[in-house]
Design a protein around this motif. Structure first.
Motif, PDB file in Angstrom:
ATOM      1  N   PRO A 234     116.955  57.578  49.202  1.00 28.00           N
ATOM      2  CA  PRO A 234     118.186  56.811  48.997  1.00 28.00           C
ATOM      3  C   PRO A 234     118.973  57.361  47.806  1.00 28.00           C
ATOM      4  O   PRO A 234     118.410  57.652  46.751  1.00 28.00           O
ATOM      5  CB  PRO A 234     117.676  55.397  48.723  1.00 28.00           C
ATOM      6  CG  PRO A 234     116.364  55.330  49.444  1.00 28.00           C
ATOM      7  CD  PRO A 234     115.765  56.697  49.292  1.00 28.00           C
ATOM      8  N   SER A 235     120.263  57.545  48.015  1.00 29.59           N
ATOM      9  CA  SER A 235     121.165  58.044  46.964  1.00 29.59           C
ATOM     10  C   SER A 235     120.688  59.367  46.373  1.00 29.59           C
ATOM     11  O   SER A 235     120.916  59.637  45.187  1.00 29.59           O
ATOM     12  CB  SER A 235     121.330  56.994  45.857  1.00 29.59           C
ATOM     13  OG  SER A 235     121.868  55.803  46.372  1.00 29.59           O
ATOM     14  N   PHE A 236     120.046  60.212  47.185  1.00 30.42           N
ATOM     15  CA  PHE A 236     119.594  61.537  46.735  1.00 30.42           C
ATOM     16  C   PHE A 236     118.866  61.433  45.400  1.00 30.42           C
ATOM     17  O   PHE A 236     119.142  62.189  44.458  1.00 30.42           O
ATOM     18  CB  PHE A 236     120.774  62.509  46.669  1.00 30.42           C
ATOM     19  CG  PHE A 236     121.433  62.718  48.000  1.00 30.42           C
ATOM     20  CD1 PHE A 236     120.853  63.521  48.963  1.00 30.42           C
ATOM     21  CD2 PHE A 236     122.621  62.079  48.317  1.00 30.42           C
ATOM     22  CE1 PHE A 236     121.439  63.700  50.214  1.00 30.42           C
ATOM     23  CE2 PHE A 236     123.217  62.238  49.561  1.00 30.42           C
ATOM     24  CZ  PHE A 236     122.622  63.056  50.512  1.00 30.42           C
ATOM     25  N   SER A 237     117.898  60.513  45.336  1.00 26.13           N
ATOM     26  CA  SER A 237     117.296  60.140  44.060  1.00 26.13           C
ATOM     27  C   SER A 237     115.995  60.862  43.728  1.00 26.13           C
ATOM     28  O   SER A 237     115.223  60.407  42.880  1.00 26.13           O
ATOM     29  CB  SER A 237     117.076  58.624  44.014  1.00 26.13           C
ATOM     30  OG  SER A 237     116.337  58.170  45.142  1.00 26.13           O
ATOM     31  N   ILE A 238     115.721  61.988  44.385  1.00 22.16           N
ATOM     32  CA  ILE A 238     114.678  62.887  43.899  1.00 22.16           C
ATOM     33  C   ILE A 238     115.355  63.868  42.946  1.00 22.16           C
ATOM     34  O   ILE A 238     116.299  64.577  43.325  1.00 22.16           O
ATOM     35  CB  ILE A 238     113.966  63.617  45.042  1.00 22.16           C
ATOM     36  CG1 ILE A 238     113.074  62.631  45.812  1.00 22.16           C
ATOM     37  CG2 ILE A 238     113.145  64.787  44.529  1.00 22.16           C
ATOM     38  CD1 ILE A 238     112.293  63.236  46.959  1.00 22.16           C
ATOM     39  N   ASP A 239     114.888  63.891  41.706  1.00 23.24           N
ATOM     40  CA  ASP A 239     115.510  64.748  40.695  1.00 23.24           C
ATOM     41  C   ASP A 239     114.481  65.098  39.628  1.00 23.24           C
ATOM     42  O   ASP A 239     113.274  64.946  39.847  1.00 23.24           O
ATOM     43  CB  ASP A 239     116.754  64.069  40.107  1.00 23.24           C
ATOM     44  CG  ASP A 239     116.479  62.704  39.480  1.00 23.24           C
ATOM     45  OD1 ASP A 239     115.345  62.474  39.038  1.00 23.24           O
ATOM     46  OD2 ASP A 239     117.413  61.871  39.440  1.00 23.24           O
ATOM     47  N   ALA A 240     114.954  65.554  38.474  1.00 20.39           N
ATOM     48  CA  ALA A 240     114.044  66.011  37.419  1.00 20.39           C
ATOM     49  C   ALA A 240     113.142  64.900  36.896  1.00 20.39           C
ATOM     50  O   ALA A 240     112.109  65.180  36.276  1.00 20.39           O
ATOM     51  CB  ALA A 240     114.854  66.616  36.272  1.00 20.39           C
TER      52      ALA A 240
ATOM     53  N   ARG B 216     115.906  53.406  44.863  1.00 16.79           N
ATOM     54  CA  ARG B 216     115.944  54.803  44.421  1.00 16.79           C
ATOM     55  C   ARG B 216     114.555  55.258  43.987  1.00 16.79           C
ATOM     56  O   ARG B 216     113.796  54.509  43.383  1.00 16.79           O
ATOM     57  CB  ARG B 216     116.940  54.966  43.284  1.00 16.79           C
ATOM     58  CG  ARG B 216     118.354  54.581  43.698  1.00 16.79           C
ATOM     59  CD  ARG B 216     119.351  54.874  42.604  1.00 16.79           C
ATOM     60  NE  ARG B 216     120.623  54.229  42.874  1.00 16.79           N
ATOM     61  CZ  ARG B 216     121.805  54.833  42.766  1.00 16.79           C
ATOM     62  NH1 ARG B 216     121.882  56.097  42.408  1.00 16.79           N
ATOM     63  NH2 ARG B 216     122.914  54.167  43.007  1.00 16.79           N
ATOM     64  N   VAL B 217     114.238  56.524  44.269  1.00 12.81           N
ATOM     65  CA  VAL B 217     112.896  57.036  44.036  1.00 12.81           C
ATOM     66  C   VAL B 217     112.514  56.946  42.567  1.00 12.81           C
ATOM     67  O   VAL B 217     111.378  56.613  42.227  1.00 12.81           O
ATOM     68  CB  VAL B 217     112.774  58.481  44.551  1.00 12.81           C
ATOM     69  CG1 VAL B 217     111.410  59.080  44.198  1.00 12.81           C
ATOM     70  CG2 VAL B 217     112.983  58.524  46.071  1.00 12.81           C
ATOM     71  N   PHE B 218     113.446  57.206  41.663  1.00 12.35           N
ATOM     72  CA  PHE B 218     113.089  57.193  40.239  1.00 12.35           C
ATOM     73  C   PHE B 218     112.838  55.786  39.691  1.00 12.35           C
ATOM     74  O   PHE B 218     112.443  55.640  38.539  1.00 12.35           O
ATOM     75  CB  PHE B 218     114.136  57.931  39.397  1.00 12.35           C
ATOM     76  CG  PHE B 218     115.544  57.459  39.557  1.00 12.35           C
ATOM     77  CD1 PHE B 218     115.973  56.251  39.041  1.00 12.35           C
ATOM     78  CD2 PHE B 218     116.477  58.247  40.226  1.00 12.35           C
ATOM     79  CE1 PHE B 218     117.279  55.813  39.187  1.00 12.35           C
ATOM     80  CE2 PHE B 218     117.795  57.827  40.375  1.00 12.35           C
ATOM     81  CZ  PHE B 218     118.190  56.605  39.847  1.00 12.35           C
ATOM     82  N   THR B 219     113.046  54.758  40.523  1.00 16.58           N
ATOM     83  CA  THR B 219     112.688  53.392  40.103  1.00 16.58           C
ATOM     84  C   THR B 219     111.239  53.056  40.444  1.00 16.58           C
ATOM     85  O   THR B 219     110.744  52.009  40.035  1.00 16.58           O
ATOM     86  CB  THR B 219     113.612  52.334  40.747  1.00 16.58           C
ATOM     87  OG1 THR B 219     113.368  52.282  42.158  1.00 16.58           O
ATOM     88  CG2 THR B 219     115.077  52.663  40.490  1.00 16.58           C
ATOM     89  N   PHE B 220     110.568  53.927  41.221  1.00 17.28           N
ATOM     90  CA  PHE B 220     109.188  53.715  41.635  1.00 17.28           C
ATOM     91  C   PHE B 220     108.202  54.370  40.663  1.00 17.28           C
ATOM     92  O   PHE B 220     108.526  55.363  40.005  1.00 17.28           O
ATOM     93  CB  PHE B 220     108.929  54.348  43.010  1.00 17.28           C
ATOM     94  CG  PHE B 220     109.574  53.670  44.176  1.00 17.28           C
ATOM     95  CD1 PHE B 220     109.510  52.307  44.343  1.00 17.28           C
ATOM     96  CD2 PHE B 220     110.223  54.428  45.148  1.00 17.28           C
ATOM     97  CE1 PHE B 220     110.084  51.687  45.442  1.00 17.28           C
ATOM     98  CE2 PHE B 220     110.799  53.827  46.253  1.00 17.28           C
ATOM     99  CZ  PHE B 220     110.738  52.457  46.394  1.00 17.28           C
ATOM    100  N   THR B 221     106.981  53.872  40.648  1.00 15.79           N
ATOM    101  CA  THR B 221     105.855  54.655  40.163  1.00 15.79           C
ATOM    102  C   THR B 221     105.411  55.552  41.327  1.00 15.79           C
ATOM    103  O   THR B 221     105.781  55.300  42.488  1.00 15.79           O
ATOM    104  CB  THR B 221     104.681  53.766  39.744  1.00 15.79           C
ATOM    105  OG1 THR B 221     104.180  53.086  40.921  1.00 15.79           O
ATOM    106  CG2 THR B 221     105.114  52.728  38.701  1.00 15.79           C
ATOM    107  N   PRO B 222     104.619  56.582  41.072  1.00 14.09           N
ATOM    108  CA  PRO B 222     104.131  57.398  42.191  1.00 14.09           C
ATOM    109  C   PRO B 222     103.416  56.564  43.257  1.00 14.09           C
ATOM    110  O   PRO B 222     103.607  56.801  44.458  1.00 14.09           O
ATOM    111  CB  PRO B 222     103.182  58.389  41.512  1.00 14.09           C
ATOM    112  CG  PRO B 222     103.749  58.545  40.134  1.00 14.09           C
ATOM    113  CD  PRO B 222     104.253  57.185  39.769  1.00 14.09           C
ATOM    114  N   GLU B 223     102.625  55.582  42.841  1.00 15.89           N
ATOM    115  CA  GLU B 223     101.898  54.749  43.799  1.00 15.89           C
ATOM    116  C   GLU B 223     102.861  53.896  44.628  1.00 15.89           C
ATOM    117  O   GLU B 223     102.671  53.709  45.840  1.00 15.89           O
ATOM    118  CB  GLU B 223     100.904  53.850  43.059  1.00 15.89           C
ATOM    119  CG  GLU B 223      99.772  54.596  42.373  1.00 15.89           C
ATOM    120  CD  GLU B 223     100.197  55.303  41.083  1.00 15.89           C
ATOM    121  OE1 GLU B 223     101.265  54.935  40.520  1.00 15.89           O
ATOM    122  OE2 GLU B 223      99.487  56.225  40.646  1.00 15.89           O
ATOM    123  N   GLU B 224     103.904  53.381  43.993  1.00 14.66           N
ATOM    124  CA  GLU B 224     104.892  52.588  44.723  1.00 14.66           C
ATOM    125  C   GLU B 224     105.675  53.451  45.700  1.00 14.66           C
ATOM    126  O   GLU B 224     106.006  53.010  46.813  1.00 14.66           O
ATOM    127  CB  GLU B 224     105.847  51.920  43.731  1.00 14.66           C
ATOM    128  CG  GLU B 224     105.220  50.802  42.925  1.00 14.66           C
ATOM    129  CD  GLU B 224     106.084  50.344  41.763  1.00 14.66           C
ATOM    130  OE1 GLU B 224     105.859  49.222  41.259  1.00 14.66           O
ATOM    131  OE2 GLU B 224     106.996  51.111  41.335  1.00 14.66           O
TER     132      GLU B 224
END
Length: 281
Positions: free
Chosen positions: A121-127, A87-95
């Motif tokens: 994945p799992s629509f994980s771009i959010d606030a 999921r995107v929110f598990t990344f840092t911006p660099e990752e």
């Protein structure tokens, strides 16, 4: 009105529902069913004469490059679903940037297509990820379909727009949220996946007609290849809620999809993105 038809290409063990039950390190030792299931989707689309977009994990394309070529040769769009469903929110911006680049290189090499679209994945771009859309724009993506403007226990950004919007002023990048419907002031998830499989077909038909008719927008619909595979392995130690969501109505999904592609007009997501970009310019 032509709606966007999309497939999130991942195997049965790569879903968010099992991410705490099945380790990534064990994926290669499990029964892979994604190739046969995606070929079945390709056959269903060919039978109906429709084209769509296949948001594919780099992990899948790495192991099944010939499948990517079959998707492209059939006239469908190959787009990115990230490398391994993190999921995107598990990344840092660099990752996140590194994941985008890794998946895109694999997908383009396998398919022979330029990859211009992305679905988190799992629509994980959010606030929680204000840096995600700018990075997608910097990496040259034309569109994202990564936001679910609903409240849900696995995902959701209810404050975001329901229809196409530009996340960055002056950028051509457009965000195409997955489809929702309105009922009594409430916003309901209606973009496909488990909602399409679990709820009566009449609900999805009503929701798409509402979006096309009242709102005058194309619907953004998705599903997964594993959803047409009732014989897939069962994960006995997964949480009950996850098992109910994942396994219910697998046997009826193919029939419902045949009704869906017959009842509405469909095209690839990149075609809808180009059309919507002009609308929100």
């Amino acid at each position: 009105m032509r709606n966007a038809l999309s497939v999130d290409v991942e195997d049965w063990f790569q879903v968010g529902a099992f991410e705490r039950t099945i380790r990534r390190a064990d994926w290669d030792g499990l029964a892979h069913r994604v190739e046969r299931n995606t070929d079945a989707v390709l056959a269903l689309f060919a039978e109906a004469g429709v084209t769509g977009t296949f948001f594919t994990l780099g992990w899948v394309a790495e192991r099944y490059p010939a499948l990517m070529r079959r998707i492209a040769d059939a006239g469908h769009e190959v787009a990115s679903h990230g490398y391994d469903h993190a999921r995107v929110f598990t990344f840092t911006p660099e990752e996140f940037r590194a994941d985008l680049r890794k998946a895109r290189a694999i997908l383009e090499d396998a398919s022979g297509q330029q990859v211009n679209g992305y679905r988190a994945p799992s629509f994980s771009i959010d606030a929680r990820t204000p840096w995600a859309h700018p990075i997608l724009a910097e990496e040259g993506y034309a569109y994202s379909s990564s936001v679910a403007p609903v409240r849900h226990d696995h995902y959701g950004w209810p404050e975001s727009p329901r229809f196409a919007w530009r996340p960055i002023a002056g950028s051509p990048l457009v965000e195409l949220p997955v489809t929702t419907a309105k009922l009594g002031g409430r916003t309901l998830a209606a973009g496909g996946g488990g909602f399409f499989r679990l709820l009566p077909y009449a609900f999805s038909r009503w929701a798409i007609r509402q979006v096309n008719g009242e709102a005058q927008h194309p619907a953004i619909i998705y599903f997964h290849p594993w959803e047409i595979d009732p014989d897939q392995p069962r994960v006995a130690d997964a949480p009950l809620r996850s098992r109910v969501r994942h396994y219910t109505n697998l046997s009826v999904m193919a029939g419902k999809l045949r009704r869906l592609v017959r009842d509405f007009a469909w095209t690839r997501v990149d075609a809808v993105a180009a059309q919507e970009r002009e609308r929100v310019a």
